[in-house]
Design a protein around this motif. Structure first.
Motif, PDB file in Angstrom:
ATOM      1  N   ALA A  43       0.192  -3.143  17.890  1.00 11.54           N
ATOM      2  CA  ALA A  43      -1.262  -3.211  17.800  1.00 11.54           C
ATOM      3  C   ALA A  43      -1.678  -3.716  16.419  1.00 11.54           C
ATOM      4  CB  ALA A  43      -1.866  -1.826  18.062  1.00 11.54           C
ATOM      5  N   THR A  44      -2.800  -4.400  16.378  1.00 14.75           N
ATOM      6  CA  THR A  44      -3.282  -4.938  15.105  1.00 14.75           C
ATOM      7  C   THR A  44      -3.611  -3.832  14.104  1.00 14.75           C
ATOM      8  OG1 THR A  44      -5.531  -5.066  15.992  1.00 14.75           O
ATOM      9  CG2 THR A  44      -4.173  -7.065  16.138  1.00 14.75           C
ATOM     10  N   HIS A  45      -4.021  -2.666  14.600  1.00 17.19           N
ATOM     11  CA  HIS A  45      -4.372  -1.589  13.664  1.00 17.19           C
ATOM     12  C   HIS A  45      -3.164  -1.131  12.850  1.00 17.19           C
ATOM     13  CE1 HIS A  45      -2.656   1.971  15.717  1.00 17.19           C
ATOM     14  NE2 HIS A  45      -2.928   1.315  16.832  1.00 17.19           N
ATOM     15  N   VAL A  46      -1.958  -1.312  13.390  1.00 17.57           N
ATOM     16  CA  VAL A  46      -0.750  -0.949  12.643  1.00 17.57           C
ATOM     17  C   VAL A  46      -0.626  -1.839  11.413  1.00 17.57           C
ATOM     18  CG1 VAL A  46       1.782  -0.836  12.717  1.00 17.57           C
ATOM     19  CG2 VAL A  46       0.428  -0.076  14.693  1.00 17.57           C
ATOM     20  N   LEU A  47      -0.828  -3.142  11.595  1.00 12.75           N
ATOM     21  CA  LEU A  47      -0.763  -4.077  10.463  1.00 12.75           C
ATOM     22  C   LEU A  47      -1.850  -3.771   9.441  1.00 12.75           C
ATOM     23  CD1 LEU A  47      -0.077  -7.343  12.479  1.00 12.75           C
ATOM     24  CD2 LEU A  47       1.570  -6.017  11.133  1.00 12.75           C
ATOM     25  N   ARG A  48      -3.042  -3.439   9.917  1.00 10.01           N
ATOM     26  CA  ARG A  48      -4.126  -3.091   8.980  1.00 10.01           C
ATOM     27  C   ARG A  48      -3.774  -1.841   8.187  1.00 10.01           C
ATOM     28  NH1 ARG A  48      -7.236  -4.299  13.683  1.00 10.01           N
ATOM     29  NH2 ARG A  48      -8.212  -6.348  13.506  1.00 10.01           N
ATOM     30  N   HIS A  49      -3.175  -0.859   8.882  1.00 10.56           N
ATOM     31  CA  HIS A  49      -2.783   0.377   8.184  1.00 10.56           C
ATOM     32  C   HIS A  49      -1.712   0.078   7.145  1.00 10.56           C
ATOM     33  CE1 HIS A  49      -1.949   4.529   7.342  1.00 10.56           C
ATOM     34  NE2 HIS A  49      -0.688   4.362   7.692  1.00 10.56           N
ATOM     35  N   TRP A  50      -0.722  -0.698   7.510  1.00 13.57           N
ATOM     36  CA  TRP A  50       0.333  -1.029   6.557  1.00 13.57           C
ATOM     37  C   TRP A  50      -0.253  -1.775   5.364  1.00 13.57           C
ATOM     38  CZ3 TRP A  50       4.795  -2.989  10.221  1.00 13.57           C
ATOM     39  CH2 TRP A  50       5.295  -1.887  10.938  1.00 13.57           C
ATOM     40  N   GLU A  51      -1.251  -2.581   5.598  1.00  9.15           N
ATOM     41  CA  GLU A  51      -1.919  -3.254   4.484  1.00  9.15           C
ATOM     42  C   GLU A  51      -2.644  -2.226   3.613  1.00  9.15           C
ATOM     43  OE1 GLU A  51      -5.324  -6.669   3.616  1.00  9.15           O
ATOM     44  OE2 GLU A  51      -4.715  -6.273   5.683  1.00  9.15           O
ATOM     45  N   SER A  52      -3.309  -1.252   4.250  1.00 10.61           N
ATOM     46  CA  SER A  52      -4.080  -0.257   3.489  1.00 10.61           C
ATOM     47  C   SER A  52      -3.193   0.626   2.627  1.00 10.61           C
ATOM     48  CB  SER A  52      -4.939   0.605   4.423  1.00 10.61           C
ATOM     49  OG  SER A  52      -4.140   1.542   5.127  1.00 10.61           O
ATOM     50  N   VAL A  53      -1.916   0.803   3.022  1.00 11.35           N
ATOM     51  CA  VAL A  53      -1.010   1.630   2.216  1.00 11.35           C
ATOM     52  C   VAL A  53      -0.139   0.792   1.288  1.00 11.35           C
ATOM     53  CG1 VAL A  53      -0.997   3.546   3.869  1.00 11.35           C
ATOM     54  CG2 VAL A  53       0.796   1.789   4.006  1.00 11.35           C
ATOM     55  N   GLY A  54      -0.402  -0.504   1.228  1.00  9.51           N
ATOM     56  CA  GLY A  54       0.268  -1.357   0.261  1.00  9.51           C
ATOM     57  C   GLY A  54       1.575  -1.969   0.694  1.00  9.51           C
ATOM     58  N   LEU A  55       1.866  -1.941   1.992  1.00  8.57           N
ATOM     59  CA  LEU A  55       3.123  -2.531   2.464  1.00  8.57           C
ATOM     60  C   LEU A  55       2.999  -4.017   2.783  1.00  8.57           C
ATOM     61  CD1 LEU A  55       4.454   0.309   4.774  1.00  8.57           C
ATOM     62  CD2 LEU A  55       5.406  -0.463   2.596  1.00  8.57           C
ATOM     63  N   LEU A  56       1.812  -4.456   3.122  1.00 11.78           N
ATOM     64  CA  LEU A  56       1.565  -5.862   3.447  1.00 11.78           C
ATOM     65  C   LEU A  56       0.395  -6.370   2.627  1.00 11.78           C
ATOM     66  CD1 LEU A  56       1.761  -5.885   7.366  1.00 11.78           C
ATOM     67  CD2 LEU A  56       3.421  -6.842   5.776  1.00 11.78           C
ATOM     68  N   ALA A  57       0.416  -7.646   2.342  1.00 12.61           N
ATOM     69  CA  ALA A  57      -0.691  -8.291   1.621  1.00 12.61           C
ATOM     70  C   ALA A  57      -0.894  -9.693   2.197  1.00 12.61           C
ATOM     71  CB  ALA A  57      -0.398  -8.348   0.130  1.00 12.61           C
ATOM     72  N   PRO A  58      -1.435  -9.759   3.431  1.00 12.17           N
ATOM     73  CA  PRO A  58      -1.614 -11.078   4.031  1.00 12.17           C
ATOM     74  C   PRO A  58      -2.658 -11.892   3.268  1.00 12.17           C
ATOM     75  CG  PRO A  58      -2.740  -9.422   5.339  1.00 12.17           C
ATOM     76  CD  PRO A  58      -1.958  -8.691   4.277  1.00 12.17           C
ATOM     77  N   GLU A  59      -2.512 -13.200   3.363  1.00  5.60           N
ATOM     78  CA  GLU A  59      -3.518 -14.077   2.763  1.00  5.60           C
ATOM     79  C   GLU A  59      -4.808 -13.956   3.554  1.00  5.60           C
ATOM     80  OE1 GLU A  59      -1.966 -18.035   2.758  1.00  5.60           O
ATOM     81  OE2 GLU A  59      -0.465 -17.577   1.235  1.00  5.60           O
ATOM     82  N   ARG A  60      -5.879 -14.429   2.969  1.00  7.53           N
ATOM     83  CA  ARG A  60      -7.182 -14.474   3.659  1.00  7.53           C
ATOM     84  C   ARG A  60      -7.638 -15.923   3.715  1.00  7.53           C
ATOM     85  NH1 ARG A  60      -9.222  -9.284   5.352  1.00  7.53           N
ATOM     86  NH2 ARG A  60      -7.835  -7.803   4.345  1.00  7.53           N
ATOM     87  N   ASP A  61      -8.239 -16.290   4.848  1.00 12.41           N
ATOM     88  CA  ASP A  61      -8.784 -17.639   4.927  1.00 12.41           C
ATOM     89  C   ASP A  61     -10.186 -17.658   4.324  1.00 12.41           C
ATOM     90  OD1 ASP A  61     -10.552 -16.653   6.872  1.00 12.41           O
ATOM     91  OD2 ASP A  61      -9.481 -17.580   8.546  1.00 12.41           O
ATOM     92  N   HIS A  62     -10.853 -18.788   4.372  1.00 14.28           N
ATOM     93  CA  HIS A  62     -12.170 -18.930   3.741  1.00 14.28           C
ATOM     94  C   HIS A  62     -13.203 -17.983   4.339  1.00 14.28           C
ATOM     95  CE1 HIS A  62     -12.305 -21.617   7.210  1.00 14.28           C
ATOM     96  NE2 HIS A  62     -13.615 -21.456   7.204  1.00 14.28           N
ATOM     97  N   SER A  63     -12.966 -17.491   5.564  1.00 13.51           N
ATOM     98  CA  SER A  63     -13.883 -16.543   6.203  1.00 13.51           C
ATOM     99  C   SER A  63     -13.479 -15.090   5.967  1.00 13.51           C
ATOM    100  CB  SER A  63     -13.938 -16.801   7.710  1.00 13.51           C
ATOM    101  OG  SER A  63     -14.378 -18.106   7.981  1.00 13.51           O
ATOM    102  N   GLY A  64     -12.398 -14.893   5.248  1.00 12.78           N
ATOM    103  CA  GLY A  64     -11.933 -13.541   4.967  1.00 12.78           C
ATOM    104  C   GLY A  64     -10.994 -12.972   6.018  1.00 12.78           C
ATOM    105  N   HIS A  65     -10.629 -13.770   7.025  1.00 14.43           N
ATOM    106  CA  HIS A  65      -9.709 -13.302   8.058  1.00 14.43           C
ATOM    107  C   HIS A  65      -8.275 -13.332   7.544  1.00 14.43           C
ATOM    108  CE1 HIS A  65     -13.120 -14.804  10.641  1.00 14.43           C
ATOM    109  NE2 HIS A  65     -13.013 -13.518  10.973  1.00 14.43           N
TER     110      HIS A  65
END
Length: 160
Positions: A43-65
Motif C-alpha cells: 500500500a502507498t501508505h507504507v511508503l509514506r510512513h517509511w518516508e515519515s520515519v526517515g527510511l525513504l526520501a523520494p524526489e518531488r516533481d514540480h507539483s510536489g508529487h
C-alpha cells in the motif's frame, strides 16, 4: 562457491547482485508512488510512513508529487529484507544511517541474541504442542503439562 555457502551467508569474489528488470525504473525513469507501491505489492501508505520515519526520501516533481528512482527500488528491497530479519523500523533506520552496516555490529549482535531467544521459545512451544498431540493422558493429568504450568507461575513475593 557452493550454493550452500550463499545460504549460510558467506560472500566471495564473483558474487553479484541480481538486477531488477528493465522496466521502467531500471532505464532511469521515475515512478509515481502508486506505480512504486504496486511494484512491491504494498500500500502507498507504507511508503509514506517509511518516508515519515526517515527510511525513504523520494524526489518531488514540480507539483510536489513523490517520484521514485531506480535506487529507491534497492532501498525498499533492503528495508523489506531487514524487516524479514525481524528488525524494527528504528533499528533499520539506525543500520542504514551509515554506509557500512558493520558500524552497528552491536545492534546486529543484540538482534541475533533476541532471535535466538525467540527461536528457543518457538521450539519449546512446538515441542509442547507435539507432546500434547501424542500424550496418552488428558491435559489435566499430563505430567508435562503440569510442569509447564508450574514453570509459568511466578514465585510468591513477600512484601518488603
Amino acid at each position: 562457491m557452493k550454493s550452500s555457502d550463499t545460504a549460510a551467508g558467506k560472500c566471495g569474489p564473483g558474487d553479484g547482485a541480481a538486477r531488477a528488470d528493465e522496466a521502467p525504473a531500471a532505464r532511469g525513469e521515475t515512478m509515481t508512488i502508486g506505480e512504486f507501491a504496486d511494484r512491491f505489492g504494498m500500500a502507498t501508505h507504507v511508503l509514506r510512513h517509511w518516508e515519515s520515519v526517515g527510511l525513504l526520501a523520494p524526489e518531488r516533481d514540480h507539483s510536489g508529487h513523490r517520484r521514485y528512482r531506480p535506487d529507491d527500488l534497492a532501498r525498499v528491497a533492503m528495508i523489506l529484507i531487514a524487516k524479514d530479519a525481524g528488525l524494527e523500523l528504528g533499528q533499520v533506520r539506525e543500520v542504514f544511517s551509515t554506509a557500512d552496516p558493520m558500524d552497528h555490529a552491536d545492534l546486529l549482535r543484540d538482534h541475533i541474541a533476541e532471535l535466538e531467544r525467540r527461536i528457543a521459545r518457538a521450539q519449546a512451544a512446538r515441542d509442547l504442542i507435539e507432546h500434547a498431540l501424542q500424550c496418552p493422558f488428558p491435559f489435566e493429568q499430563c505430567p508435562r503439562a503440569h510442569a509447564a504450568i508450574a514453570a509459568r507461575i511466578p514465585p510468591h513475593r513477600t512484601a518488603g
